[in-house]
Design a protein around this motif. Structure first.
Motif, mmCIF file in Angstrom:
data_model
loop_
_atom_site.group_PDB
_atom_site.id
_atom_site.type_symbol
_atom_site.label_atom_id
_atom_site.label_comp_id
_atom_site.label_asym_id
_atom_site.label_seq_id
_atom_site.Cartn_x
_atom_site.Cartn_y
_atom_site.Cartn_z
ATOM 1 N N GLU A 172 21.747 59.441 86.152
ATOM 2 C CA GLU A 172 21.330 57.420 86.727
ATOM 3 C C GLU A 172 22.398 56.844 86.913
ATOM 4 O OE1 GLU A 172 17.510 56.884 84.879
ATOM 5 O OE2 GLU A 172 16.709 59.148 85.410
ATOM 6 N N LEU A 173 22.643 55.907 87.901
ATOM 7 C CA LEU A 173 23.589 55.546 87.554
ATOM 8 C C LEU A 173 23.113 53.981 88.590
ATOM 9 C CD1 LEU A 173 26.686 54.799 88.348
ATOM 10 C CD2 LEU A 173 26.894 55.510 90.533
ATOM 11 N N CYS A 174 23.197 53.011 87.992
ATOM 12 C CA CYS A 174 23.110 51.687 88.249
ATOM 13 C C CYS A 174 24.467 50.625 88.477
ATOM 14 C CB CYS A 174 22.154 50.943 86.829
ATOM 15 S SG CYS A 174 21.355 49.534 88.200
ATOM 16 N N ALA A 175 24.740 50.375 89.353
ATOM 17 C CA ALA A 175 25.727 49.802 89.805
ATOM 18 C C ALA A 175 25.721 47.619 90.008
ATOM 19 C CB ALA A 175 26.893 50.277 90.391
ATOM 20 N N VAL A 176 26.851 47.071 89.333
ATOM 21 C CA VAL A 176 26.237 45.519 89.960
ATOM 22 C C VAL A 176 28.207 45.646 90.413
ATOM 23 C CG1 VAL A 176 26.470 43.713 89.153
ATOM 24 C CG2 VAL A 176 24.562 44.827 87.991
ATOM 25 N N LEU A 177 27.993 45.060 91.527
ATOM 26 C CA LEU A 177 29.263 45.132 92.279
ATOM 27 C C LEU A 177 29.303 43.587 92.275
ATOM 28 C CD1 LEU A 177 29.061 48.049 94.342
ATOM 29 C CD2 LEU A 177 29.518 48.402 92.299
ATOM 30 N N ASP A 178 30.095 43.107 92.085
ATOM 31 C CA ASP A 178 30.877 41.864 92.453
ATOM 32 C C ASP A 178 30.930 41.866 94.465
ATOM 33 O OD1 ASP A 178 33.280 39.880 93.272
ATOM 34 O OD2 ASP A 178 31.814 39.094 91.247
ATOM 35 N N GLU A 179 30.782 41.128 95.003
ATOM 36 C CA GLU A 179 30.855 40.784 96.423
ATOM 37 C C GLU A 179 32.015 41.225 96.802
ATOM 38 O OE1 GLU A 179 30.848 38.289 100.600
ATOM 39 O OE2 GLU A 179 29.661 37.330 98.805
ATOM 40 N N ALA A 180 33.352 40.769 95.880
ATOM 41 C CA ALA A 180 35.149 40.864 95.763
ATOM 42 C C ALA A 180 35.518 42.618 96.327
ATOM 43 C CB ALA A 180 35.742 40.320 94.806
ATOM 44 N N VAL A 181 34.717 43.514 95.311
ATOM 45 C CA VAL A 181 34.786 45.441 95.453
ATOM 46 C C VAL A 181 34.540 45.380 96.778
ATOM 47 C CG1 VAL A 181 33.565 46.910 95.081
ATOM 48 C CG2 VAL A 181 33.886 45.747 93.211
ATOM 49 N N LEU A 182 33.279 44.576 97.391
ATOM 50 C CA LEU A 182 33.330 44.898 98.754
ATOM 51 C C LEU A 182 34.042 44.481 100.184
ATOM 52 C CD1 LEU A 182 29.087 44.798 98.860
ATOM 53 C CD2 LEU A 182 30.424 46.282 98.519
ATOM 54 N N ARG A 183 34.678 43.359 99.768
ATOM 55 C CA ARG A 183 35.573 42.376 100.667
ATOM 56 C C ARG A 183 37.244 43.209 100.721
ATOM 57 N NH1 ARG A 183 32.141 40.051 104.533
ATOM 58 N NH2 ARG A 183 30.877 38.390 103.365
ATOM 59 N N HIS A 184 37.539 43.312 99.285
ATOM 60 C CA HIS A 184 39.267 44.102 99.266
ATOM 61 C C HIS A 184 39.575 45.236 100.488
ATOM 62 C CE1 HIS A 184 39.161 42.070 94.417
ATOM 63 N NE2 HIS A 184 39.823 41.539 96.103
ATOM 64 N N GLU A 185 39.669 45.101 101.579
ATOM 65 C CA GLU A 185 40.264 45.949 102.706
ATOM 66 C C GLU A 185 41.219 46.975 101.205
ATOM 67 O OE1 GLU A 185 41.738 44.993 106.192
ATOM 68 O OE2 GLU A 185 39.888 44.628 106.530
ATOM 69 N N VAL A 186 40.990 47.789 100.671
ATOM 70 C CA VAL A 186 41.266 48.591 100.176
ATOM 71 C C VAL A 186 42.397 49.762 101.181
ATOM 72 C CG1 VAL A 186 41.796 50.367 98.360
ATOM 73 C CG2 VAL A 186 40.456 48.547 97.780
ATOM 74 N N GLY A 187 43.204 50.139 101.738
ATOM 75 C CA GLY A 187 43.655 51.074 102.083
ATOM 76 C C GLY A 187 43.820 50.575 102.930
ATOM 77 N N GLY A 188 43.247 49.447 104.069
ATOM 78 C CA GLY A 188 43.091 49.171 105.448
ATOM 79 C C GLY A 188 41.916 49.514 105.471
ATOM 80 N N PRO A 189 41.678 49.006 107.058
ATOM 81 C CA PRO A 189 40.353 48.791 107.436
ATOM 82 C C PRO A 189 39.256 50.051 107.766
ATOM 83 C CG PRO A 189 41.657 47.577 108.779
ATOM 84 C CD PRO A 189 42.622 48.391 107.603
ATOM 85 N N GLU A 190 39.885 51.204 108.549
ATOM 86 C CA GLU A 190 39.137 52.211 108.713
ATOM 87 C C GLU A 190 38.891 52.332 107.106
ATOM 88 O OE1 GLU A 190 41.487 55.204 111.638
ATOM 89 O OE2 GLU A 190 42.077 53.467 112.783
ATOM 90 N N VAL A 191 39.892 53.098 106.594
ATOM 91 C CA VAL A 191 39.220 53.631 104.831
ATOM 92 C C VAL A 191 38.155 52.184 104.512
ATOM 93 C CG1 VAL A 191 40.063 53.380 102.511
ATOM 94 C CG2 VAL A 191 41.834 54.038 104.549
ATOM 95 N N MET A 192 38.125 51.478 104.465
ATOM 96 C CA MET A 192 36.869 50.124 103.678
ATOM 97 C C MET A 192 35.545 50.374 104.847
ATOM 98 S SD MET A 192 37.208 48.757 101.357
ATOM 99 C CE MET A 192 35.672 48.553 100.439
#
Length: 292
Positions: A172-192
């Motif tokens: 059972e996984l409960c993850a709190v993600l800062d918005e920065a996690v979603l905004r950083h384009e890790v690997g480029g736009p397609e990967v993200m």
């Protein structure tokens, strides 16, 4: 031979002591029942020495512990990948024991035996939720242009870890993600973009809960940095907090630490978006509908 990190040894020892005390046996009587010196039982119970799964099995036999789930859990806590004549299973990561840092093996073994994981991430998507391409980009960035074979191996391990989210009794996984996690384009736009879609797919699983902390709620306790709290079936006292650093991991096991981080996670989750609203938020960043 190593039999796991000190935190796990101490918690295993404490539970074995509890089982002994439930029978009314003294440590001397327990040692006599299994043919050991009393000092060996004491070392095991204080976590000052490692213990093999076969030794755990002998003690549990002496304490008349027949519950197969409890026996399996305590046997598994002997260490990362250790196994012997008692028939304790080796984790899949055993094959990597000579190629992965000991701290990483310890983390994987704890993750594989936990029943619940609560995690805060402030910069990258949690490993259990990463795509192969995203994991590859994170690994390259973390190691500074390593050989491609090494990258491929570490990505393979990262994906293999995700098996805990599948199976008869998934984590059972409960993850709190800062918005920065979603905004950083890790690997480029397609990967993200694919990573965000993967978050939506994984977030639809009944045992996965995602909570986004938007920038608008930036004044929160999460600025202290990422952490993971592992909880184990049947035995609350085995809970442990793991803090990841650049070159090592720190395990926190004191009751006051567990209370502090448990309270912090509860506060973070209360300030974050609900699971349903978080999926909508992720979908909005990805530019798709939740069902897309």
């Amino acid at each position: 031979m190593r039999y796991g990190p000190a935190v796990r040894r101490r918690k295993l020892g404490a539970e074995l002591r509890r089982q002994r005390e439930l029978t009314g046996m003294t440590s001397r009587e327990a040692a006599g029942a299994v043919g050991w010196h009393q000092s060996k039982v004491s070392r095991i119970e204080t976590g000052s020495s490692g213990v093999k799964p076969s030794d755990v099995a002998r003690l549990l036999d002496a304490y008349r512990v027949s519950d197969p789930e409890l026996r399996a859990l305590l046997g598994a806590l002997c260490g990362s990948g250790s196994a012997d004549a008692a028939g304790a299973r080796r984790g899949w990561w055993y094959a990597y024991r000579d190629r992965l840092p000991a701290a990483y093996l310890d983390f994987i073994s704890l993750e594989s035996e936990a029943s619940v994981a609560r995690t805060l991430e402030t910069t990258v998507v949690p490993g259990l939720l990463q795509t192969a391409a995203y994991a590859r980009a994170v690994t390259r960035a973390a190691l500074g242009d390593p050989p491609e074979q090494r990258v491929a191996e570490l990505v393979q391990v990262r994906l293999a870890r995700q098996s805990v989210l599948r199976g008869e009794k998934p984590l059972e996984l409960c993850a709190v993600l800062d918005e920065a996690v979603l905004r950083h384009e890790v690997g480029g736009p397609e990967v993200m973009a694919e990573q965000l879609r993967h978050l939506l797919r994984t977030g639809s699983l009944p045992h996965v809960r995602l909570h986004v902390l938007p920038f608008s709620r930036a004044n929160h306790i999460g600025i202290t940095g990422p952490f993971v709290i592992f909880s184990f079936p049947r035995i609350a006292d085995l809970d442990v907090v793991v803090l990841d650093h650049l070159t090592s991991s720190l395990y926190l096991e004191r009751k006051e630490d567990l209370r502090a981080y448990g309270s912090a996670f509860t506060t973070l989750r209360a300030h974050a978006l609900s699971h349903e609203n978080s999926l909508d938020f992720i979908a909005g960043i990805a530019g798709i509908g939740v069902g897309g």
